[in-house]
Design a protein around this motif. Structure first.
Motif, PDB file in Angstrom:
ATOM      1  N   LYS A 213      30.377  49.606  41.999  1.00 19.98           N
ATOM      2  CA  LYS A 213      31.416  49.777  42.859  1.00 19.98           C
ATOM      3  C   LYS A 213      30.784  49.934  44.269  1.00 19.98           C
ATOM      4  CE  LYS A 213      34.738  51.812  39.690  1.00 19.98           C
ATOM      5  NZ  LYS A 213      35.729  52.735  39.455  1.00 19.98           N
TER       6      LYS A 213
ATOM      7  N   ALA B 142      39.719  45.295  37.998  1.00 15.39           N
ATOM      8  CA  ALA B 142      39.813  45.953  36.733  1.00 15.39           C
ATOM      9  C   ALA B 142      41.064  45.198  36.011  1.00 15.39           C
ATOM     10  CB  ALA B 142      39.742  47.394  36.393  1.00 15.39           C
TER      11      ALA B 142
ATOM     12  N   TRP C  57      44.421  45.631  34.060  1.00 17.32           N
ATOM     13  CA  TRP C  57      45.215  46.784  33.641  1.00 17.32           C
ATOM     14  C   TRP C  57      45.629  46.423  32.031  1.00 17.32           C
ATOM     15  CZ3 TRP C  57      45.899  51.398  35.515  1.00 17.32           C
ATOM     16  CH2 TRP C  57      45.737  51.716  37.084  1.00 17.32           C
TER      17      TRP C  57
ATOM     18  N   GLN D 239      44.114  56.104  40.591  1.00 15.76           N
ATOM     19  CA  GLN D 239      43.300  55.191  41.179  1.00 15.76           C
ATOM     20  C   GLN D 239      44.015  53.834  41.219  1.00 15.76           C
ATOM     21  OE1 GLN D 239      39.788  54.188  38.838  1.00 15.76           O
ATOM     22  NE2 GLN D 239      38.462  54.303  40.491  1.00 15.76           N
ATOM     23  N   ASP D 240      44.003  53.190  42.473  1.00 20.54           N
ATOM     24  CA  ASP D 240      44.675  51.817  42.357  1.00 20.54           C
ATOM     25  C   ASP D 240      43.810  50.617  42.201  1.00 20.54           C
ATOM     26  OD1 ASP D 240      42.787  51.409  44.676  1.00 20.54           O
ATOM     27  OD2 ASP D 240      44.371  51.528  46.071  1.00 20.54           O
ATOM     28  N   LYS D 241      44.344  49.730  41.993  1.00 17.34           N
ATOM     29  CA  LYS D 241      43.325  48.471  41.537  1.00 17.34           C
ATOM     30  C   LYS D 241      42.160  48.130  42.262  1.00 17.34           C
ATOM     31  CE  LYS D 241      44.667  44.857  39.001  1.00 17.34           C
ATOM     32  NZ  LYS D 241      45.218  43.807  38.485  1.00 17.34           N
TER      33      LYS D 241
ATOM     34  N   GLN E 190      40.502  50.273  44.193  1.00 24.24           N
ATOM     35  CA  GLN E 190      39.472  51.318  43.860  1.00 24.24           C
ATOM     36  C   GLN E 190      38.681  51.053  42.529  1.00 24.24           C
ATOM     37  OE1 GLN E 190      42.016  54.781  44.068  1.00 24.24           O
ATOM     38  NE2 GLN E 190      41.431  55.124  46.042  1.00 24.24           N
ATOM     39  N   SER E 191      39.469  50.286  41.914  1.00 26.08           N
ATOM     40  CA  SER E 191      38.591  49.951  40.276  1.00 26.08           C
ATOM     41  C   SER E 191      37.761  48.724  40.175  1.00 26.08           C
ATOM     42  CB  SER E 191      39.590  49.855  39.243  1.00 26.08           C
ATOM     43  OG  SER E 191      40.358  48.674  39.609  1.00 26.08           O
TER      44      SER E 191
ATOM     45  N   GLU F   4      34.775  46.093  40.543  1.00 24.84           N
ATOM     46  CA  GLU F   4      33.269  46.308  40.227  1.00 24.84           C
ATOM     47  C   GLU F   4      32.517  44.846  40.229  1.00 24.84           C
ATOM     48  OE1 GLU F   4      32.728  47.872  36.472  1.00 24.84           O
ATOM     49  OE2 GLU F   4      33.898  49.616  36.612  1.00 24.84           O
TER      50      GLU F   4
ATOM     51  N   ARG G 132      40.621  48.785  32.521  1.00 23.32           N
ATOM     52  CA  ARG G 132      41.106  50.172  32.567  1.00 23.32           C
ATOM     53  C   ARG G 132      42.521  50.372  31.710  1.00 23.32           C
ATOM     54  NH1 ARG G 132      42.822  51.973  37.878  1.00 23.32           N
ATOM     55  NH2 ARG G 132      43.109  53.804  36.796  1.00 23.32           N
TER      56      ARG G 132
ATOM     57  N   LYS H  99      45.756  51.671  30.938  1.00 20.65           N
ATOM     58  CA  LYS H  99      46.808  52.305  32.018  1.00 20.65           C
ATOM     59  C   LYS H  99      47.269  53.564  31.564  1.00 20.65           C
ATOM     60  CE  LYS H  99      50.833  50.123  34.009  1.00 20.65           C
ATOM     61  NZ  LYS H  99      51.754  49.064  34.017  1.00 20.65           N
TER      62      LYS H  99
END
Length: 184
Positions: A68, A100, A102, A151-153, A155-156, A158, A169, A171
């Motif tokens: 990240k 990520a 969902w 955590q929002d999308k 922030q996820s 990578e 991730r 949900k």
């Protein structure tokens, strides 16, 4: 030869592509100060070429340690431009930053069957008497009160390589972190 004669000669040879008078005056001043070469002089600062195998390996190690990590953080730690980091990651390492995906919680067979049965019962009630079904449907003011920060999308996101799958991730359960409040 002076700057005016040099400008006239360059205009005759190169036309509209010739350098402006200010550039010609600068060249003449540099050669009067003792400069003997037209090649660029050595300068301090960042190297002209930042994309070398050692730096590519440093970027690869940083990405593998923290998927990240931000481009700016890599550029600052290695002391190269962000554009060079982006070039290394995309063209040399073939990496891209993906959000990520969902996915819902994985349901077992019993839970899936229960959902199907509940949906079929509701559909049967609606088909029997649509007006009565909708009349009995209760609505009121409601709100969700969160007691955690999800955590929002973004922030996820990578960094992933060419043969890697995008991150996933699960949900979060909608009851896990918030309370349902009815306002009457």
């Amino acid at each position: 030869m002076n700057t005016v004669e040099a400008k006239e000669w360059l205009d005759k040879c190169y036309g509209i592509c010739s350098p402006p008078s200010s550039t010609i005056k600068y060249w003449f001043a540099e050669f009067r100060r003792g400069r003997t070469s037209t090649a660029d002089a050595e300068r301090s600062g960042r190297p002209k070429e930042a994309i070398i195998p050692e730096i590519i390996q440093q970027v690869r190690r940083m990405l593998l340690n923290d998927r990240k990590v931000k481009v700016r953080e890599i550029a600052e730690s290695i002391d190269i431009s962000t554009g060079s980091v982006v070039t290394i990651m995309h063209q040399h390492l073939h990496m891209k930053k993906l959000l990520a995906m969902w996915v819902p919680h994985f349901l077992n067979i019993d839970q899936k069957e229960q959902r199907i049965n509940d949906s079929q019962r509701c559909l049967a009630l609606y088909n029997r008497n649509p007006r009565e079904f909708l009349r009995r449907y209760i609505t009121m003011d409601e709100t969700w009160v969160h007691h955690y920060v999800p955590q929002d999308k973004r922030q996820s996101a990578e960094w992933v390589g060419p043969d890697e799958r995008p991150p996933k991730r699960v949900k979060q359960d909608r009851w896990a972190g918030k309370k349902y409040c009815v306002i009457s």
